[in-house]
Design an enzyme around this catalytic site. Sequence first.
Site, PDB file in Angstrom:
ATOM      1  N   HIS A   1     161.212 101.217   1.456  1.00 49.34           N
ATOM      2  CA  HIS A   1     159.885 100.913   0.917  1.00 49.34           C
ATOM      3  C   HIS A   1     159.904  99.722  -0.040  1.00 49.34           C
ATOM      4  CE1 HIS A   1     161.636 103.431  -2.277  1.00 49.34           C
ATOM      5  NE2 HIS A   1     160.800 102.813  -3.092  1.00 49.34           N
TER       6      HIS A   1
ATOM      7  N   HIS B   1     160.700 100.823 -15.567  1.00 51.02           N
ATOM      8  CA  HIS B   1     160.650 102.162 -14.969  1.00 51.02           C
ATOM      9  C   HIS B   1     162.047 102.713 -14.773  1.00 51.02           C
ATOM     10  CE1 HIS B   1     161.171  99.729 -11.356  1.00 51.02           C
ATOM     11  NE2 HIS B   1     160.940 100.682 -10.507  1.00 51.02           N
TER      12      HIS B   1
HETATM   13  O1  LIG Z   1     166.745 109.814  -4.727  1.00 51.38           O
HETATM   14  C1  LIG Z   1     166.947 108.850  -4.028  1.00 51.38           C
HETATM   15  O2  LIG Z   1     167.943 108.745  -3.365  1.00 51.38           O
HETATM   16  C2  LIG Z   1     165.984 107.752  -3.959  1.00 51.38           C
HETATM   17  C3  LIG Z   1     164.964 107.610  -4.849  1.00 51.38           C
HETATM   18  C4  LIG Z   1     164.022 106.536  -4.649  1.00 51.38           C
HETATM   19  O3  LIG Z   1     163.986 105.922  -3.592  1.00 51.38           O
HETATM   20  C5  LIG Z   1     163.143 106.211  -5.725  1.00 51.38           C
HETATM   21  C6  LIG Z   1     162.444 105.077  -5.656  1.00 51.38           C
HETATM   22  C7  LIG Z   1     161.615 104.609  -6.724  1.00 51.38           C
HETATM   23  C8  LIG Z   1     161.060 103.347  -6.678  1.00 51.38           C
HETATM   24  O4  LIG Z   1     161.175 102.582  -5.622  1.00 51.38           O
HETATM   25  C9  LIG Z   1     160.386 102.704  -7.787  1.00 51.38           C
HETATM   26  O5  LIG Z   1     160.482 101.472  -7.827  1.00 51.38           O
HETATM   27  O6  LIG Z   1     159.771 103.391  -8.613  1.00 51.38           O
HETATM   28 FE   LIG Z   2     161.843 100.641  -6.388  1.00 51.17          FE
END
Ligand SMILES: O=C(O)/C=C/C(=O)/C=C/C=C(\O)C(=O)O
Ligand SMILES: [Fe+2]
Length: 313
Positions: free
Chosen positions: A115, A179
């Site tokens: 994403h 973040h």
């Molecule tokens: O737990 C995992 O392996 C992956 C967690 C994520 O993909 C979290 C993504 C958060 C973002 O992309 C963001 O920029 O807040």
């Molecule tokens: Fe991210």
Amino acid sequence: MPLALCTLSHSPLYGINDPDPSVLNAVDAAFDRVRTFVEDFDPELTIVFGPDHYNGVFYDMMPAFCIGSGARAVGDWGTEPGPLPVDRTAARRLVSAVLDDGIDVAQSEELHVDHGIAQPLEFLFGKRYSNPLVPVFVNAVGLPLGPMQRIRLLGESIGREIESWNKRVLIVGSGGLSHDPPVPRLDEATPEVLARLIDGRNPSPELRAERQRRVIEAGKAHAAGDTSFQQINPDFDARIMNTFADSAVSETDSWTTDWMEKNGGHSAHEIRSWVAAFAALSTGGSYTVTNRWYWPVQEWMTGFGMMTAIQEA
Ligand SMILES: O=C(O)/C=C/C(=O)/C=C/C=C(\O)C(=O)O
Ligand SMILES: [Fe+2]
């Protein structure tokens, strides 16, 4: 021919754990404005800088940055899985130009993107877009990270090359500002987590759902005021956006990874995508920031910002 830029945060929690409608509507209205900006510019090619979150790029081979001369989206967080419309010729030319500039960029003929790259493209062009593009993976999650100067130099090298093509090129930088969502880290990984940080491609639907549930729960807790997460830092985010608005991209060289983490959380490293994008835009001389927006969105656990800019003629 001028280059145009848009930098924007992404969030897996968009559409899943949304803020109050007054905030969501303002974000969506800003997206509309950015889409109009892009449509008016009518890009012939889009270069998109973005991170990955252990969905496409792993520690079996973790490059600092990688140009995709072919790419496919893994389809996490509701993004469309499948091949991306990569302009292979343009991507391969970029790889050569960047290597000629002394920057050891990696190349992938099949870059797997999550994403971090797919969501901004869907925001800008809708699902199943066909606009020719070149994705550039910017490591922002797989610590340790190199100095910020390297990402500026990468951006400038790409900027100089696309400048010479005499094409309308849109440069996109994707990532949050301050973040600290729950993304696993090598230094604290259990053996089980380590295994998937090294070789975690194509997780089972159950494992993907479990990972996503963790992020959703964190977003809910964050919004409910749980202070165990690093908080969004609007002052830090304003400083970052002001630096780009002031055309002071080379100032980012002095931003250390420690400073970024202490003030903006671990995922503030995604700002590297913004640095690359503004550095690329800056190579043709002056640019004008045409718009900027910012909201600290607790439900998405991120300082959510967007900027658009265009080179001055
Ligand atoms: O737990 C995992 O392996 C992956 C967690 C994520 O993909 C979290 C993504 C958060 C973002 O992309 C963001 O920029 O807040
Ligand atoms: Fe991210």
